[in-house]
Structures are given as structure tokens and as C-alpha cells.
Design a protein around this motif. Structure first.
Motif, short mmCIF file in Angstrom:
data_model
loop_
_atom_site.label_atom_id
_atom_site.label_comp_id
_atom_site.label_asym_id
_atom_site.label_seq_id
_atom_site.Cartn_x
_atom_site.Cartn_y
_atom_site.Cartn_z
N ASP A 114 0.84 -1.19 0.00
CA ASP A 114 0.00 0.00 0.00
C ASP A 114 0.88 1.24 0.00
O ASP A 114 1.95 1.27 0.61
N ASN A 115 0.38 2.28 -0.66
CA ASN A 115 1.16 3.51 -0.74
C ASN A 115 0.27 4.61 -1.32
O ASN A 115 -0.75 4.33 -1.96
N CYS A 116 0.65 5.85 -1.07
CA CYS A 116 0.01 6.98 -1.73
C CYS A 116 1.00 8.13 -1.75
O CYS A 116 2.00 8.13 -1.02
N ARG A 117 0.75 9.12 -2.59
CA ARG A 117 1.57 10.33 -2.62
C ARG A 117 0.88 11.40 -1.78
O ARG A 117 -0.33 11.58 -1.87
N VAL A 118 1.68 12.12 -0.99
CA VAL A 118 1.14 13.15 -0.10
C VAL A 118 1.85 14.48 -0.36
O VAL A 118 2.96 14.52 -0.90
N LEU A 119 1.20 15.55 0.05
CA LEU A 119 1.77 16.88 -0.09
C LEU A 119 2.54 17.23 1.18
O LEU A 119 2.04 17.02 2.29
N CYS A 120 3.74 17.75 1.03
CA CYS A 120 4.52 18.12 2.21
C CYS A 120 5.51 19.23 1.87
O CYS A 120 5.83 19.48 0.70
N ALA A 121 5.98 19.88 2.92
CA ALA A 121 6.93 20.98 2.76
C ALA A 121 7.72 21.12 4.06
O ALA A 121 7.32 20.60 5.11
N ALA A 122 8.83 21.83 3.99
CA ALA A 122 9.66 22.06 5.17
C ALA A 122 9.01 23.10 6.08
O ALA A 122 8.33 24.02 5.60
N PRO A 123 9.20 22.98 7.40
CA PRO A 123 8.66 23.99 8.31
C PRO A 123 9.09 25.42 7.95
O PRO A 123 8.30 26.36 8.08
N ALA A 124 10.33 25.58 7.48
CA ALA A 124 10.83 26.92 7.14
C ALA A 124 10.02 27.52 5.99
O ALA A 124 9.70 28.72 6.01
N TYR A 125 9.69 26.71 5.00
CA TYR A 125 8.89 27.22 3.88
C TYR A 125 7.50 27.62 4.36
O TYR A 125 6.98 28.69 3.99
N LEU A 126 6.86 26.79 5.16
CA LEU A 126 5.50 27.07 5.61
C LEU A 126 5.47 28.30 6.51
O LEU A 126 4.49 29.07 6.49
N GLN A 127 6.53 28.51 7.28
CA GLN A 127 6.60 29.71 8.12
C GLN A 127 6.75 30.96 7.26
O GLN A 127 6.18 32.02 7.56
N ARG A 128 7.48 30.83 6.17
CA ARG A 128 7.73 31.98 5.29
C ARG A 128 6.54 32.29 4.39
O ARG A 128 6.18 33.46 4.19
N ARG A 129 5.90 31.24 3.84
CA ARG A 129 4.85 31.45 2.83
C ARG A 129 3.45 31.13 3.34
O ARG A 129 2.47 31.40 2.66
#
Length: 313
Positions: free
Chosen positions: A160-175
């Protein structure tokens, strides 16, 4: 009767469209390849190939013989396998393909263990950045991530598997953190040229809802590991397989965004119907199923349960 070796040489020349390339693949000389083709043409009484200084073109008769040659060699191989003392000891060449990152990080270690278990097997792994045609390209087995599989092929579920959306904490803090699928279009997204998906279009699902969103960003690649590294460096949002980012998510180096939205991407072993009774393919598939069960990344089971709960909403 044509010699099996001549048929094998002919098939290789057709696939490579070159006597020199075929000789390299067969670990023989071009003169040897030319000789075997001449003998096969003399035995069958037909012209199989048109040769020029640049390439080899198959004649109409050669195309028909090519299909028969594949069937004959496959049948002979299956006969030898059936005649073995036990079907649990497969022998011969097994040609496996996969994608770049998954092939290097997961499939290659699995085949390394398979080779130790069955020393009679000769394993050849090829990795591609495109979706391969296992039947037409002379491959025995494709280990692929993704659920879009042609109906004329046999597919065995590996994990089983799926693709997920993710980002670094630094990017989310900035944008900022995207709150809806529509907001992804305004974010820096790290686009990967996947084997079976249109470039720059993310098809996502949440429960019964399906959405396609066009994404862009300053960085794009055809190599998933590079995109993950860019995400870790804080360059944007990436859509990536849980098998690739589970450790980064567990460690907090990446943060999942829009967790209710994902892309189906189970792991499959895909092979042509002509190899349905192949002992070596069967043994390889069973080994891979056990290998994936043993090596499942930490946290992926819980993540898949969360995906299932979101799908039921």
C-alpha cells in the motif's frame, strides 16, 4: 529448424536496432551477430532485416518471425523450468525495471537479497524516467509506483502507498500553510516529471472528491530524490510517495499539508501475460511481497490508515 541461439540473437538485434548494440548486449562480436543472422535467414529462407550504415530495419517477414521467436524462446524457457526438480529453484535471466529513485532505494536492495536466496537467477535491473512497455521492450517485470496499469498486463499488489503533499517547516513559516487545493496554485511547488502523470498537473483525491490543479514553481526535475531535497531546503511544496518521505515526516523535517488530499500510488509488480506461468517471475513477486512487508517505513501504516479514514468521509 532454427537454432534457439539464432532466435535469441535476432530478437536482440530487433530490440536494439543495431548489430553493434546487440553484440554489446550479448557480450559477443558484431561478426558473430552477423553470422547468426545470416544462418537464420538461410534456414528460414526469408529476408529478416534491412541493414544500412546507420541502423537496422525489420522487414515485414521479420516482424512476423520476431513475434514467433519471442513465443518459442519463452515456451522453451518455461519447459526447462517445468522440468526442474523443484519450481522453488528458478534459474535464468530475469529482467526487471523500475523508476530512478524507487529502483535505487528499494528495488535494488530487494534484488540483492533475492540473488542471495536464489543463486541460479541472473538479475538485470534497469531504471527509467518513463513508463515502460514490459511486453514490447523485452522486460520480464516492472516494479512500479502508481495504479494506472494497462488491462493487457498482469499486476500483483506489493504494498500500500500513496503520494502526499509536504513541505519544510521553514517554507511554511515563510509562505504560510495552504488551506485548500486551490491555494496550491499560488505556492512554489516542486514539480516532478513522473513516469505516468502529466507534467505540472497534480491529480488529488479526498474521499469522493477528485481535483486536478495546475502547479508551478522555480524548480522542477525528473528525479524525485532531488525534489525531496529541495523541499527539505525550504524551496516549496512537493507531492511525493509516502515510501520516500515517511522518515522525513516522522522526524519533522517535512510537514504534511492538506492531509485529507492525496494521490493513489500503490506499489505493483507488472508483467506480460506470456509470463503468467513463469517460475522465476512468480518467485520474484512472492519475494518482493515479503520484502516490502518487512521493510515498510516506520509510520507508513498509520499514515495509510489516516488516508483510508479521509477517503471514507
Amino acid at each position: 529448424m532454427p537454432a534457439p541461439e539464432d532466435l535469441r540473437v535476432f530478437i536482440t538485434v530487433v530490440r536494439k536496432s543495431s548489430f553493434v548494440a546487440a553484440a554489446t548486449a550479448l557480450e559477443a562480436s558484431p561478426a558473430y551477430v552477423s553470422k547468426r543472422i545470416r544462418l537464420l535467414e538461410a534456414t528460414l529462407g526469408v529476408k529478416l532485416l534491412h541493414r544500412s550504415t546507420r541502423r537496422v530495419v525489420v522487414t515485414e517477414e521479420g516482424e512476423r518471425i520476431f513475434l514467433w521467436a519471442q513465443r518459442i524462446l519463452d515456451d522453451m524457457e518455461h519447459l526447462l523450468q517445468e522440468a526442474q526438480i523443484t519450481r522453488r529453484e528458478p534459474r535464468g535471466l530475469l529482467r526487471v525495471s523500475s523508476s530512478f529513485g524507487f529502483g535505487r532505494n528499494v528495488v535494488a536492495p530487494a534484488l540483492s537479497q533475492l540473488a542471495l536466496r536464489y543463486p541460479g537467477l541472473q538479475l538485470r535491473l534497469e531504471v527509467f524516467d518513463r513508463l515502460v512497455d514490459v511486453a514490447a521492450e523485452g522486460l520480464d517485470l516492472d516494479v512500479r509506483v502508481g495504479d494506472e496499469i494497462a488491462p493487457h498486463l498482469i499486476a500483483r499488489h506489493l504494498a500500500d502507498n500513496c503520494r502526499v503533499l509536504c513541505a519544510a517547516p521553514a517554507y511554511l513559516q515563510r509562505r504560510g500553510v495552504p488551506r485548500s487545493v486551490d491555494e496550491l496554485a499560488a505556492h512554489d511547488c516542486l514539480v516532478i516529471k513522473e513516469r505516468d502523470h502529466p507534467f505540472g498537473v497534480w491529480k488529488l483525491r479526498s474521499g469522493a472528491q477528485e481535483r486536478s490543479v495546475k502547479v508551478t514553481g522555480p524548480l522542477s526535475t525528473n528525479h524525485g530524490e532531488m525534489a525531496v531535497q529541495w523541499a527539505l531546503d525550504g524551496h516549496g511544496v512537493v507531492l511525493r510517495s509516502l515510501w520516500d518521505v515517511a522518515a522525513e515526516l516522522a522526524a519533522g523535517r517535512l510537514v504534511q499539508v492538506l492531509p485529507d488530499w492525496q494521490q493513489s500510488a500503490n506499489i505493483w509488480a507488472v508483467y506480460p501475460t506470456r509470463l503468467e506461468r513463469s517460475a522465476k517471475v512468480r518467485v520474484c513477486v512472492e519475494f518482493l511481497q515479503a520484502f516490502f512487508a518487512r521493510t515498510q517505513p516506520a509510520g507508513i501504516k498509520q499514515a495509510m490508515q489516516q488516508v483510508a479514514q479521509a477517503t471514507q468521509k
